[in-house]
Design an enzyme around this catalytic site. Structure first.
Site, PDB file in Angstrom:
ATOM      1  N   GLY A 205     -16.047  12.179  33.800  1.00 53.67           N
ATOM      2  CA  GLY A 205     -17.113  11.289  33.312  1.00 53.67           C
ATOM      3  C   GLY A 205     -18.373  12.043  32.932  1.00 53.67           C
ATOM      4  O   GLY A 205     -18.414  13.275  32.926  1.00 53.67           O
ATOM      5  N   MET A 206     -19.397  11.277  32.610  1.00 55.73           N
ATOM      6  CA  MET A 206     -20.662  11.855  32.146  1.00 55.73           C
ATOM      7  C   MET A 206     -21.283  12.758  33.216  1.00 55.73           C
ATOM      8  O   MET A 206     -21.661  13.895  32.950  1.00 55.73           O
ATOM      9  CB  MET A 206     -21.614  10.683  31.820  1.00 55.73           C
ATOM     10  CG  MET A 206     -22.900  11.077  31.206  1.00 55.73           C
ATOM     11  SD  MET A 206     -22.697  11.817  29.593  1.00 55.73           S
ATOM     12  CE  MET A 206     -22.490  10.372  28.587  1.00 55.73           C
TER      13      MET A 206
ATOM     14  N   CYS B 129     -31.026   7.832  39.364  1.00 57.40           N
ATOM     15  CA  CYS B 129     -31.588   8.793  38.397  1.00 57.40           C
ATOM     16  C   CYS B 129     -33.071   8.568  38.080  1.00 57.40           C
ATOM     17  O   CYS B 129     -33.738   9.482  37.592  1.00 57.40           O
ATOM     18  CB  CYS B 129     -30.750   8.796  37.127  1.00 57.40           C
ATOM     19  SG  CYS B 129     -30.266   7.166  36.583  1.00 57.40           S
TER      20      CYS B 129
ATOM     21  N   GLN C 176     -35.059   4.543  29.800  1.00 57.29           N
ATOM     22  CA  GLN C 176     -33.931   5.334  30.302  1.00 57.29           C
ATOM     23  C   GLN C 176     -32.920   5.684  29.216  1.00 57.29           C
ATOM     24  O   GLN C 176     -32.526   4.844  28.402  1.00 57.29           O
ATOM     25  CB  GLN C 176     -33.238   4.567  31.435  1.00 57.29           C
ATOM     26  CG  GLN C 176     -34.192   4.292  32.587  1.00 57.29           C
ATOM     27  CD  GLN C 176     -33.566   3.589  33.771  1.00 57.29           C
ATOM     28  OE1 GLN C 176     -34.205   2.758  34.389  1.00 57.29           O
ATOM     29  NE2 GLN C 176     -32.339   3.919  34.113  1.00 57.29           N
TER      30      GLN C 176
ATOM     31  N   GLU D  41     -30.644  -1.960  38.381  1.00 56.51           N
ATOM     32  CA  GLU D  41     -31.486  -0.756  38.401  1.00 56.51           C
ATOM     33  C   GLU D  41     -32.836  -0.973  39.097  1.00 56.51           C
ATOM     34  O   GLU D  41     -33.303  -0.120  39.856  1.00 56.51           O
ATOM     35  CB  GLU D  41     -31.708  -0.307  36.956  1.00 56.51           C
ATOM     36  CG  GLU D  41     -32.242   1.085  36.809  1.00 56.51           C
ATOM     37  CD  GLU D  41     -31.190   2.176  37.028  1.00 56.51           C
ATOM     38  OE1 GLU D  41     -30.047   1.849  37.415  1.00 56.51           O
ATOM     39  OE2 GLU D  41     -31.524   3.340  36.819  1.00 56.51           O
TER      40      GLU D  41
ATOM     41  N   ARG E  89     -33.423   0.319  28.721  1.00 55.19           N
ATOM     42  CA  ARG E  89     -32.532   1.314  28.098  1.00 55.19           C
ATOM     43  C   ARG E  89     -33.074   1.590  26.695  1.00 55.19           C
ATOM     44  O   ARG E  89     -33.348   0.644  25.937  1.00 55.19           O
ATOM     45  CB  ARG E  89     -31.113   0.757  28.007  1.00 55.19           C
ATOM     46  CG  ARG E  89     -30.104   1.754  27.487  1.00 55.19           C
ATOM     47  CD  ARG E  89     -29.775   2.857  28.485  1.00 55.19           C
ATOM     48  NE  ARG E  89     -29.061   2.350  29.652  1.00 55.19           N
ATOM     49  CZ  ARG E  89     -28.962   3.015  30.806  1.00 55.19           C
ATOM     50  NH1 ARG E  89     -29.540   4.204  30.957  1.00 55.19           N
ATOM     51  NH2 ARG E  89     -28.306   2.487  31.819  1.00 55.19           N
TER      52      ARG E  89
ATOM     53  N   HIS F  88     -34.976  10.520  31.526  1.00 52.66           N
ATOM     54  CA  HIS F  88     -35.577   9.208  31.766  1.00 52.66           C
ATOM     55  C   HIS F  88     -37.098   9.365  31.872  1.00 52.66           C
ATOM     56  O   HIS F  88     -37.600  10.191  32.647  1.00 52.66           O
ATOM     57  CB  HIS F  88     -35.068   8.610  33.080  1.00 52.66           C
ATOM     58  CG  HIS F  88     -33.626   8.170  33.053  1.00 52.66           C
ATOM     59  ND1 HIS F  88     -32.865   8.136  31.912  1.00 52.66           N
ATOM     60  CD2 HIS F  88     -32.817   7.731  34.067  1.00 52.66           C
ATOM     61  CE1 HIS F  88     -31.638   7.696  32.210  1.00 52.66           C
ATOM     62  NE2 HIS F  88     -31.586   7.454  33.510  1.00 52.66           N
TER      63      HIS F  88
ATOM     64  N   THR G  81     -29.061  13.391  34.211  1.00 51.97           N
ATOM     65  CA  THR G  81     -27.758  13.859  34.719  1.00 51.97           C
ATOM     66  C   THR G  81     -27.891  15.160  35.513  1.00 51.97           C
ATOM     67  O   THR G  81     -26.930  15.602  36.130  1.00 51.97           O
ATOM     68  CB  THR G  81     -26.704  14.043  33.595  1.00 51.97           C
ATOM     69  OG1 THR G  81     -27.169  15.018  32.660  1.00 51.97           O
ATOM     70  CG2 THR G  81     -26.411  12.739  32.901  1.00 51.97           C
TER      71      THR G  81
HETATM   72  N1  LIG Z   1     -25.061   8.880  34.214  1.00 50.40           N
HETATM   73  C1  LIG Z   1     -26.119   9.105  34.978  1.00 50.40           C
HETATM   74  O1  LIG Z   1     -27.201   9.551  34.513  1.00 50.40           O
HETATM   75  C2  LIG Z   1     -26.049   8.841  36.459  1.00 50.40           C
HETATM   76  C3  LIG Z   1     -27.159   9.203  37.236  1.00 50.40           C
HETATM   77  C4  LIG Z   1     -27.122   8.997  38.614  1.00 50.40           C
HETATM   78  C5  LIG Z   1     -26.020   8.447  39.192  1.00 50.40           C
HETATM   79  N2  LIG Z   1     -24.937   8.079  38.428  1.00 50.40           N
HETATM   80  C6  LIG Z   1     -23.776   7.533  39.118  1.00 50.40           C
HETATM   81  O2  LIG Z   1     -22.731   8.517  39.059  1.00 50.40           O
HETATM   82  C7  LIG Z   1     -21.451   7.855  39.006  1.00 50.40           C
HETATM   83  C8  LIG Z   1     -20.694   8.295  37.761  1.00 50.40           C
HETATM   84  O3  LIG Z   1     -21.414   7.888  36.599  1.00 50.40           O
HETATM   85  P1  LIG Z   1     -21.003   8.350  35.129  1.00 50.40           P
HETATM   86  O4  LIG Z   1     -22.166   7.998  34.305  1.00 50.40           O
HETATM   87  O5  LIG Z   1     -20.514   9.751  35.137  1.00 50.40           O
HETATM   88  O6  LIG Z   1     -19.746   7.387  34.829  1.00 50.40           O
HETATM   89  P2  LIG Z   1     -18.541   7.567  33.774  1.00 50.40           P
HETATM   90  O7  LIG Z   1     -18.966   8.429  32.626  1.00 50.40           O
HETATM   91  O8  LIG Z   1     -18.059   6.200  33.498  1.00 50.40           O
HETATM   92  O9  LIG Z   1     -17.385   8.366  34.583  1.00 50.40           O
HETATM   93  C9  LIG Z   1     -16.653   7.768  35.613  1.00 50.40           C
HETATM   94  C10 LIG Z   1     -15.678   8.770  36.241  1.00 50.40           C
HETATM   95  O10 LIG Z   1     -15.002   8.146  37.343  1.00 50.40           O
HETATM   96  C11 LIG Z   1     -13.584   8.168  37.110  1.00 50.40           C
HETATM   97  N3  LIG Z   1     -12.971   6.919  37.578  1.00 50.40           N
HETATM   98  C12 LIG Z   1     -13.053   5.680  37.030  1.00 50.40           C
HETATM   99  N4  LIG Z   1     -12.334   4.790  37.745  1.00 50.40           N
HETATM  100  C13 LIG Z   1     -11.755   5.492  38.756  1.00 50.40           C
HETATM  101  C14 LIG Z   1     -10.879   5.140  39.825  1.00 50.40           C
HETATM  102  N5  LIG Z   1     -10.442   3.885  40.000  1.00 50.40           N
HETATM  103  N6  LIG Z   1     -10.494   6.128  40.692  1.00 50.40           N
HETATM  104  C15 LIG Z   1     -10.901   7.408  40.529  1.00 50.40           C
HETATM  105  N7  LIG Z   1     -11.734   7.796  39.521  1.00 50.40           N
HETATM  106  C16 LIG Z   1     -12.154   6.845  38.658  1.00 50.40           C
HETATM  107  C17 LIG Z   1     -13.411   8.345  35.621  1.00 50.40           C
HETATM  108  O11 LIG Z   1     -12.156   8.955  35.403  1.00 50.40           O
HETATM  109  P3  LIG Z   1     -11.236   8.674  34.106  1.00 50.40           P
HETATM  110  O12 LIG Z   1     -11.810   9.521  32.998  1.00 50.40           O
HETATM  111  O13 LIG Z   1      -9.905   9.147  34.568  1.00 50.40           O
HETATM  112  O14 LIG Z   1     -11.297   7.209  33.815  1.00 50.40           O
HETATM  113  C18 LIG Z   1     -14.585   9.276  35.317  1.00 50.40           C
HETATM  114  O15 LIG Z   1     -14.244  10.601  35.687  1.00 50.40           O
HETATM  115  C19 LIG Z   1     -21.741   6.352  39.045  1.00 50.40           C
HETATM  116  O16 LIG Z   1     -21.673   5.919  40.386  1.00 50.40           O
HETATM  117  C20 LIG Z   1     -23.165   6.277  38.504  1.00 50.40           C
HETATM  118  O17 LIG Z   1     -23.836   5.122  38.931  1.00 50.40           O
HETATM  119  C21 LIG Z   1     -24.926   8.273  37.077  1.00 50.40           C
END
Ligand SMILES: NC(=O)c1ccc[n+]([C@@H]2O[C@H](COP(=O)([O-])OP(=O)(O)OC[C@H]3O[C@@H](n4cnc5c(N)ncnc54)[C@H](OP(=O)(O)O)[C@@H]3O)[C@@H](O)[C@H]2O)c1
Length: 350
Positions: free
Chosen positions: A13-14, A148, A175, A201, A234, A241, A327
């Protein structure tokens, strides 16, 4: 010393990609396992992951096979970038099985026995780990980093809170899109637009700084007492952010006092030599038009927050603009810095 073997949950993921980028050449940690959902499991990382951050996917990682997010990974520490809908129980399974979990997800942040940590702000909260292990009967443990927007906010508030106190605070966020994960907000919703709602948020931005700035008393955190009001938006930037903050200090202070207090802040980590700790956690700029996401988000390799436009506010006393890389300081970089503190303090020697 031998590098500590680590795993990344949600590696495709991201935030997971940011972990992979920051860990690929880390001096203390070595990626030994990558895990994601059933969709990606058993594929090479290069095939499972649609790489969307700048810079190439690290060559050493491309051929690694993605595993399922179950606690049989060949490592001692896992970083969690799992979505909140699944993170809670998966992180608990890993901690129960003896792994140290450094999590980005919101699920356990406000649990009374789980440290919500920014190393420059509240390193003493790590003492909760012993309480957590004892109460839950776990061999491992969970440590979390803040949301974040809450992470940069707590960092900027820390020196002001310690020196003057803060009684009230209003924060309006702008954000970046990467904060919504991948693929995130549909382009037709966000191009030429701003959206004045991000689910869940505002509650996180209003509650998490109170725990972060709280005091450890015995086996519990007594939360900081201030009122925070957040409005979250957003906007169509990619990363970084921006937060427009107005606050009421607990005592009189000149603008120079406020600027100097922010600029001089170093935290207590300097002697530990943590690889991801920026030399200056808070960078203060004096130009009228800074900070800007595109120009300033990479300050301190994305680990410094940037403050600008410190000025008087006719409503609350002072106001300023704050920028944090969502991130890095708001996610993967924050969790890695937390793990570095865990390593430096012997919490990974098990
Ligand atoms: N983006 C930010 O700036 C940010 C900042 C702070 C905190 N966060 C938190 O960090 C976490 C990840 O965010 P993200 O933005 O990276 O999300 P994302 O891009 O949607 O990535 C999600 C990841 O989790 C995996 N995943 C999804 N469903 C799953 C399951 N049932 N079992 C195991 N793995 C699974 C996905 O794998 P697949 O590719 O295999 O589907 C992918 O690797 C979230 O809790 C978010 O709230 C994000």
């Amino acid at each position: 010393m031998d590098k500590i073997k680590v795993g990344v949950l949600g590696a495709t993921g991201m935030v997971g990609q940011r972990f992979v980028q920051l860990l690929a050449h880390h001096p203390w940690f070595e990626i030994a396992a990558l895990a994601a959902s059933e969709r990606s499991a058993r594929k090479a990382y290069g095939e499972a992951c649609h790489w969307v951050i700048s810079g190439d996917m690290p060559a050493v990682i491309k051929e690694m096979v993605v595993q399922e997010s179950t606690p049989d990974l060949a490592c001692r520490l896992v970083f969690s970038a799992l979505p909140a809908k699944v993170a809670g129980p998966i992180e608990e399974e890993f901690a129960a099985a003896g792994y140290a979990v450094s999590s980005n997800a919101r699920n356990h942040r406000l649990d009374p026995d789980v440290p919500l940590l920014v190393p420059e702000v509240n390193p003493d909260h790590l003492a909760l780990i012993e309480t957590q292990r004892r109460k839950r009967g776990w061999k491992g443990f969970i440590v979390t980093n803040p949301n974040c927007c809450a992470a940069p906010l707590a960092l900027a508030l820390k020196p002001l809170w310690d020196r003057f106190g803060i009684t009230a605070l209003s924060v309006v966020t702008m954000q970046a899109l990467s904060g919504a994960g991948y693929p995130g907000v549909p382009s037709l919703d966000i191009l030429d637009n701003a959206i004045p709602y991000i689910a869940g948020e505002e509650g996180k931005v209003e509650s998490e700084p109170l725990k972060l700035l709280g005091r450890l008393e015995g086996e519990a955190i007594r939360e900081a007492t201030m009122i925070i009001s957040a409005q979250c938006h957003r906007v169509a930037t990619r990363e970084g952010h921006l937060e427009a903050i107005s606050l009421k200090l607990g005592q009189e202070a000149s603008r120079e006092d406020v600027v100097e207090t922010l600029r001089d802040f170093r935290g207590t980590l300097q002697d530990l030599g943590l690889p991801s700790a920026p030399e200056r956690p808070i960078v203060v700029r004096e130009e009228n038009d800074r900070p800007q996401p595109r120009l300033d988000r990479d300050e301190g390799e994305g680990m410094s927050v940037v403050v600008g436009r410190v000025r008087e506010c006719p409503v609350l006393g002072y106001k300023f603009v704050l920028l944090g890389h969502n991130t890095i300081r708001g996610a993967a970089g924050a969790a890695i810095l937390n793990a570095e503190l865990l390593a430096a303090q012997g919490y990974l020697d098990f």
